[in-house]
Design a protein around this motif. Structure first.
Motif, short mmCIF file in Angstrom:
data_model
loop_
_atom_site.label_atom_id
_atom_site.label_comp_id
_atom_site.label_asym_id
_atom_site.label_seq_id
_atom_site.Cartn_x
_atom_site.Cartn_y
_atom_site.Cartn_z
N CYS A 67 -1.92 -3.12 -8.14
CA CYS A 67 -2.55 -4.41 -7.91
C CYS A 67 -3.95 -4.36 -8.54
N GLN A 70 -4.82 -6.54 -3.75
CA GLN A 70 -4.40 -5.64 -2.68
C GLN A 70 -2.91 -5.78 -2.44
N CYS A 89 1.52 -8.18 -4.27
CA CYS A 89 0.07 -8.09 -4.42
C CYS A 89 -0.58 -9.41 -4.01
#
Length: 561
Positions: free
Chosen positions: A513, A518, A525
């Motif tokens: 990512c 994240q 992601c």
């Protein structure tokens, strides 16, 4: 009453003395005491030793009898008692009632654990030369062990030397040391009576293991679970495919690996021996689009679940804690490997008395031989069908209590569930669930909030069938295993595919990512975003050729002109 016996007979009775009508002392076998011809005071039965009125020759006599004092009692004699409904069916042999085994029927049967009904010996193992040495580190647990025996040599249903008495004839007893035992202990046939042969049926015995028994590794069903994140922690140590990492360190326990880990599907430039500039960042090459596959997964080897090295131990527990030491000269905390060698009385005899060591006495109450490792997961069999679960495993008493609460009974929870505060009474399952929900604790007490929470889950899921888990096969995790993860051993979560972490709260993504993104869910992601009103340039103040600042409004006006 009085009974006449032969003048040279050897009996356990007291004899009457003719002279003063007293008796001999109590002996195992009284000294021969013929009834004499005379008494201190004249009696009709006195022998006639000289001529007198109304008597004829000869004036001699012969002692031809002993006069014994006897009472009829229906008693069982012996140096130990057949406990818990067992019956003495032949010399030094108890036939035990249902639920009990052992030479004296004081060992409980936990058929929900490692009791094997068709086993020919009281205890059994893998019986290899290395078994004692391999298992010895796991035996002592801070306690004394007596006697310390080698399973390879044999330590079950032992032969033992004992003094045996036999009558040579009516007036003589022969005593000699003989080898006894060495045969299977007996049970009452069908647990209701003695067989026609008088010996009963074989008892069965214990054969243990210290490896995990759960619904993912089922001993009786022979089932071993296969899942990308699950492996048995009880395997002979070896390096796995994920870069030579070793996940199990057991040695010489006889546990063939049941799982192996596949090679990882990600390689770094170091793995590929790629030369990179010193300032370059490490590069990882991923060869899958599924995050849970990146580090490799666990698969079955096809090997079966095997018990491996294990030695059963016993602890004699009496109503009076001092009885074990007083009768058998063994500390109450001592574990023994063989109840027969430790507790069978050894007796020497002479005509006057018996000299027993370890003879059973009713003083101090009854005794039970707790079976350490007689139940799954290092748990102890303390009564027929009742296991006291080891640390980290859901105790049977907790399941019982929570199930009774679900059927309308009241449950009292003590302060051992410390974060509940003071002791409380609960009247329904929902009330208890709300009280322990979310509590995380590490408590050394036998009943913790974590245990109660696991019992609630079992009862809610299985209802009355939850009682089948009273075999100490349910591990307890203080933290809840999230995202459909399972508590597969104490404080150990096995996560569902795509999740990792101690409580399965960390997602796995195959892709990196980037740009501050994240991984928020398996292979998902979350990318950073921000408001932007100037994607097409409108609304951005900029100078026109003639000098005025162009705005959206002026730009629109110029366009319409």
């Amino acid at each position: 009453m009085l009974m006449e016996v032969q003048v040279d007979s050897l009996t356990p009775f007291q004899y009457l003395l003719a002279w003063d009508n007293t008796t001999t002392s109590h002996y195992r076998y009284s000294p021969q005491t013929p009834f004499g011809p005379k008494s201190e005071f004249s009696s009709p039965w006195n022998a006639i030793l000289k001529p007198q009125e109304d008597s004829t020759q000869p004036w001699t006599y012969q002692e031809d009898r002993q006069v014994a004092l006897v009472e009829l009692h229906n008693v069982t004699q012996g140096s130990y008692a057949c406990a818990n409904g067992g019956q003495c069916t032949r010399p030094d042999t108890c036939a035990c009632a249902k639920g009990w085994i052992g030479f004296d029927c004081r060992t409980p049967v936990c058929d929900i654990g490692y009791f094997e009904p068709n086993q020919n010996t009281f205890v059994d193992g893998i019986n290899t030369e290395s078994e004692l040495a391999a298992f010895e580190p796991y035996m002592y647990m801070g306690r004394d062990v007596f006697p310390r025996l080698d399973p390879f040599v044999g330590y079950s249903n032992p032969s033992f030397a004992t003094w045996v008495e036999r009558f040579v004839n009516s007036s003589a007893v022969e005593r000699r040391l003989e080898e006894k035992g060495g045969r299977q202990y007996m049970a009452l046939s069908n647990n209701s009576g003695v067989s026609d042969s008088g010996g009963g049926a074989g008892q069965g015995g214990y054969s243990c293991s210290i490896r995990a028994v759960t619904e993912w590794e089922s001993f009786r069903a022979g089932y071993i679970h296969e899942h990308p994140n699950f492996y048995s922690k009880y395997m002979s140590g070896r390096a796995e495919g994920d870069g030579g990492v070793q996940h199990s360190w057991w040695q010489d326990m006889g546990w063939e690996p049941t799982h192996f880990k596949t090679d990882p599907l990600q390689l770094s430039n170091d793995d590929l021996n790629m030369s990179m500039p010193a300032t370059a960042m490490a590069t990882v090459f991923v060869y899958t689009d599924k995050g849970y596959l990146r580090a490799g997964v666990w698969k079955r080897t096809g090997a079966p679940w095997t018990k491996g090295a294990c030695i059963i131990e016993f602890q004699r527990v009496c109503d009076d804690p001092n009885k074990v030491e007083e009768v058998w000269s063994i500390s109450p905390d001592t574990l023994v490997q063989d109840t027969d060698l430790a507790f069978r009385p050894r007796i020497e005899y002479d005509d006057k008395r018996a000299y027993p060591v370890g003879a059973w006495s009713i003083e101090g109450g009854q005794c039970v031989d707790h079976v350490h490792r007689g139940c799954f997961n290092n748990s102890t069999c303390v009564a027929p069908g009742l296991c006291r679960c080891g640390a980290g495993w859901l105790d049977s008493s907790v399941i019982d209590s929570v199930y009774r609460l679900s059927t309308g009974a009241q449950l009292h929870v003590s302060s051992t569930c410390s974060l509940l505060g003071e002791e409380r009474n609960f009247t329904n399952l929902h009330e208890l669930k709300e009280a322990v929900n979310g509590i995380v604790e590490s408590d050394d007490s036998s009943i913790t909030c974590s245990q109660i929470r696991h019992a609630i889950e079992l009862v809610e899921t299985h209802g009355e069938l939850a009682l089948k888990y009273k075999d100490c096969s349910v591990p307890v995790c203080d933290r809840k295993c999230l995202h459909h993860g399972n508590c597969t051993s104490p404080n150990t979560c096995t996560c569902e595919k795509g999740w990792t972490g101690i409580d399965c709260s960390v997602p796995l993504c195959a892709q990196q990512c980037s740009n501050g993104g994240q991984c928020i869910a398996p292979d998902t992601c979350f990318c950073p975003q921000w408001e932007n009103e100037f994607r097409d340039g409108r609304g951005v103040p900029r100078a026109l050729p003639n000098g005025p600042v162009q705005t959206v409004e002026s730009r629109s006006a110029s366009s319409s002109a």
